[in-house]
Write a protein that holds these residues in place. Structure first.
Motif, PDB file in Angstrom:
ATOM      1  N   VAL A   4      52.772  89.669  68.381  1.00 32.20           N
ATOM      2  CA  VAL A   4      52.117  89.960  67.104  1.00 32.20           C
ATOM      3  C   VAL A   4      52.807  89.129  66.039  1.00 32.20           C
ATOM      4  O   VAL A   4      54.043  89.131  65.954  1.00 32.20           O
ATOM      5  CB  VAL A   4      52.229  91.468  66.762  1.00 32.20           C
ATOM      6  CG1 VAL A   4      51.723  91.752  65.366  1.00 32.20           C
ATOM      7  CG2 VAL A   4      51.501  92.310  67.796  1.00 32.20           C
ATOM      8  N   GLN A   5      52.015  88.406  65.233  1.00 30.98           N
ATOM      9  CA  GLN A   5      52.605  87.606  64.165  1.00 30.98           C
ATOM     10  C   GLN A   5      51.998  87.993  62.824  1.00 30.98           C
ATOM     11  O   GLN A   5      50.793  87.911  62.629  1.00 30.98           O
ATOM     12  CB  GLN A   5      52.386  86.120  64.401  1.00 30.98           C
ATOM     13  CG  GLN A   5      53.083  85.268  63.348  1.00 30.98           C
ATOM     14  CD  GLN A   5      52.986  83.797  63.673  1.00 30.98           C
ATOM     15  OE1 GLN A   5      51.909  83.233  63.727  1.00 30.98           O
ATOM     16  NE2 GLN A   5      54.144  83.190  63.916  1.00 30.98           N
ATOM     17  N   TYR A   6      52.847  88.453  61.926  1.00 35.84           N
ATOM     18  CA  TYR A   6      52.446  88.734  60.554  1.00 35.84           C
ATOM     19  C   TYR A   6      52.583  87.442  59.763  1.00 35.84           C
ATOM     20  O   TYR A   6      53.569  86.722  59.921  1.00 35.84           O
ATOM     21  CB  TYR A   6      53.350  89.804  59.933  1.00 35.84           C
ATOM     22  CG  TYR A   6      53.237  91.147  60.601  1.00 35.84           C
ATOM     23  CD1 TYR A   6      52.296  92.071  60.175  1.00 35.84           C
ATOM     24  CD2 TYR A   6      54.064  91.500  61.660  1.00 35.84           C
ATOM     25  CE1 TYR A   6      52.187  93.314  60.779  1.00 35.84           C
ATOM     26  CE2 TYR A   6      53.960  92.732  62.271  1.00 35.84           C
ATOM     27  CZ  TYR A   6      53.019  93.628  61.830  1.00 35.84           C
ATOM     28  OH  TYR A   6      52.914  94.854  62.433  1.00 35.84           O
ATOM     29  N   GLU A   7      51.610  87.164  58.908  1.00 38.07           N
ATOM     30  CA  GLU A   7      51.638  85.943  58.110  1.00 38.07           C
ATOM     31  C   GLU A   7      51.661  86.298  56.629  1.00 38.07           C
ATOM     32  O   GLU A   7      50.897  87.148  56.181  1.00 38.07           O
ATOM     33  CB  GLU A   7      50.398  85.101  58.422  1.00 38.07           C
ATOM     34  CG  GLU A   7      50.372  83.778  57.721  1.00 38.07           C
ATOM     35  CD  GLU A   7      49.159  82.942  58.100  1.00 38.07           C
ATOM     36  OE1 GLU A   7      49.033  81.842  57.534  1.00 38.07           O
ATOM     37  OE2 GLU A   7      48.352  83.379  58.919  1.00 38.07           O
ATOM     38  N   ILE A   8      52.522  85.653  55.869  1.00 34.18           N
ATOM     39  CA  ILE A   8      52.607  85.872  54.426  1.00 34.18           C
ATOM     40  C   ILE A   8      51.589  84.954  53.753  1.00 34.18           C
ATOM     41  O   ILE A   8      51.586  83.745  53.999  1.00 34.18           O
ATOM     42  CB  ILE A   8      54.024  85.574  53.890  1.00 34.18           C
ATOM     43  CG1 ILE A   8      55.092  86.315  54.709  1.00 34.18           C
ATOM     44  CG2 ILE A   8      54.115  85.910  52.402  1.00 34.18           C
ATOM     45  CD1 ILE A   8      54.922  87.799  54.788  1.00 34.18           C
ATOM     46  N   VAL A   9      50.720  85.544  52.908  1.00 32.49           N
ATOM     47  CA  VAL A   9      49.645  84.776  52.266  1.00 32.49           C
ATOM     48  C   VAL A   9      49.472  85.213  50.816  1.00 32.49           C
ATOM     49  O   VAL A   9      49.814  86.339  50.447  1.00 32.49           O
ATOM     50  CB  VAL A   9      48.300  84.952  53.011  1.00 32.49           C
ATOM     51  CG1 VAL A   9      48.373  84.378  54.413  1.00 32.49           C
ATOM     52  CG2 VAL A   9      47.876  86.414  53.041  1.00 32.49           C
ATOM     53  N   GLU A  10      48.904  84.313  49.998  1.00 30.60           N
ATOM     54  CA  GLU A  10      48.506  84.700  48.646  1.00 30.60           C
ATOM     55  C   GLU A  10      47.275  85.592  48.759  1.00 30.60           C
ATOM     56  O   GLU A  10      46.384  85.330  49.563  1.00 30.60           O
ATOM     57  CB  GLU A  10      48.195  83.471  47.810  1.00 30.60           C
ATOM     58  CG  GLU A  10      49.429  82.662  47.466  1.00 30.60           C
ATOM     59  CD  GLU A  10      49.111  81.526  46.516  1.00 30.60           C
ATOM     60  OE1 GLU A  10      48.753  81.799  45.349  1.00 30.60           O
ATOM     61  OE2 GLU A  10      49.230  80.378  46.969  1.00 30.60           O
ATOM     62  N   GLU A  43      59.043  98.072  62.892  1.00 31.37           N
ATOM     63  CA  GLU A  43      58.426  99.332  63.310  1.00 31.37           C
ATOM     64  C   GLU A  43      57.538  99.143  64.541  1.00 31.37           C
ATOM     65  O   GLU A  43      57.458 100.025  65.389  1.00 31.37           O
ATOM     66  CB  GLU A  43      57.633  99.938  62.160  1.00 31.37           C
ATOM     67  CG  GLU A  43      58.520 100.461  61.054  1.00 31.37           C
ATOM     68  CD  GLU A  43      57.751 100.927  59.833  1.00 31.37           C
ATOM     69  OE1 GLU A  43      56.502 100.958  59.875  1.00 31.37           O
ATOM     70  OE2 GLU A  43      58.404 101.252  58.828  1.00 31.37           O
ATOM     71  N   GLN A  44      56.874  97.997  64.649  1.00 33.28           N
ATOM     72  CA  GLN A  44      56.031  97.706  65.810  1.00 33.28           C
ATOM     73  C   GLN A  44      56.848  97.661  67.097  1.00 33.28           C
ATOM     74  O   GLN A  44      56.330  97.960  68.166  1.00 33.28           O
ATOM     75  CB  GLN A  44      55.335  96.355  65.639  1.00 33.28           C
ATOM     76  CG  GLN A  44      54.105  96.402  64.803  1.00 33.28           C
ATOM     77  CD  GLN A  44      52.909  96.854  65.610  1.00 33.28           C
ATOM     78  OE1 GLN A  44      52.685  96.391  66.709  1.00 33.28           O
ATOM     79  NE2 GLN A  44      52.164  97.770  65.062  1.00 33.28           N
ATOM     80  N   ARG A  45      58.108  97.284  66.997  1.00 32.22           N
ATOM     81  CA  ARG A  45      58.954  97.146  68.183  1.00 32.22           C
ATOM     82  C   ARG A  45      59.569  98.464  68.644  1.00 32.22           C
ATOM     83  O   ARG A  45      60.124  98.535  69.740  1.00 32.22           O
ATOM     84  CB  ARG A  45      60.062  96.132  67.915  1.00 32.22           C
ATOM     85  CG  ARG A  45      59.551  94.719  67.736  1.00 32.22           C
ATOM     86  CD  ARG A  45      60.680  93.708  67.647  1.00 32.22           C
ATOM     87  NE  ARG A  45      61.556  93.888  66.517  1.00 32.22           N
ATOM     88  CZ  ARG A  45      61.476  93.210  65.370  1.00 32.22           C
ATOM     89  NH1 ARG A  45      60.541  92.301  65.201  1.00 32.22           N
ATOM     90  NH2 ARG A  45      62.330  93.442  64.404  1.00 32.22           N
ATOM     91  N   ASN A  74      56.221  91.707  71.104  1.00 35.36           N
ATOM     92  CA  ASN A  74      57.166  90.843  70.388  1.00 35.36           C
ATOM     93  C   ASN A  74      56.554  90.623  69.010  1.00 35.36           C
ATOM     94  O   ASN A  74      55.353  90.386  68.902  1.00 35.36           O
ATOM     95  CB  ASN A  74      57.311  89.497  71.095  1.00 35.36           C
ATOM     96  CG  ASN A  74      58.041  89.602  72.404  1.00 35.36           C
ATOM     97  OD1 ASN A  74      58.964  90.386  72.542  1.00 35.36           O
ATOM     98  ND2 ASN A  74      57.608  88.835  73.376  1.00 35.36           N
ATOM     99  N   THR A  75      57.333  90.697  67.968  1.00 35.03           N
ATOM    100  CA  THR A  75      56.807  90.526  66.620  1.00 35.03           C
ATOM    101  C   THR A  75      57.564  89.446  65.876  1.00 35.03           C
ATOM    102  O   THR A  75      58.771  89.293  66.044  1.00 35.03           O
ATOM    103  CB  THR A  75      56.891  91.841  65.807  1.00 35.03           C
ATOM    104  OG1 THR A  75      58.240  92.256  65.724  1.00 35.03           O
ATOM    105  CG2 THR A  75      56.053  92.941  66.441  1.00 35.03           C
TER     106      THR A  75
END
Length: 79
Positions: A4-10, A43-45, A74-75
Motif C-alpha cells: 500500500v502506498q500513500y501519496e502526498i498531493v495538493e 496503523e495499517q501494519r 507493506n506500507t
C-alpha cells in the motif's frame, strides 16, 4: 504480501494524502499531510483480529473472504 502506498498531493487549497482514488482530509501543510500519512501507514501494519469481509464486486456478486489479522500490507509514503 500486499503493498500500500500513500501519496502526498495538493488538494482543496492545501495538502492531503491519497490512497488510490481516495483522499484524506485537507491539511494546511505538506509536512502535516506527510505526518498523517505516516501515522496511517503505521496503523495499517498493526496486526488485528481475524474477520470475515463481505463485499459486492464489480459484477454485482456478493463475496465473502476471510482476512487473517496478521496478514498486513507493506506500507510506504510517497512524497
Amino acid at each position: 504480501m500486499a503493498s500500500v502506498q500513500y501519496e502526498i498531493v495538493e488538494h482543496n487549497d492545501g495538502w492531503a494524502y491519497k490512497l488510490g482514488d481516495v483522499f484524506s482530509e485537507t491539511f494546511p501543510s505538506r509536512e502535516a499531510a506527510h505526518a498523517a500519512a505516516e501515522r496511517a501507514a503505521r496503523e495499517q501494519r498493526l496486526p488485528g483480529e481475524d474477520t470475515d469481509i463481505q463485499y459486492e464486486d464489480a459484477r454485482g456478486q456478493w463475496r465473502v473472504e476471510h482476512a487473517s489479522g496478521d496478514d498486513r500490507p507493506n506500507t510506504t509514503v510517497k512524497d
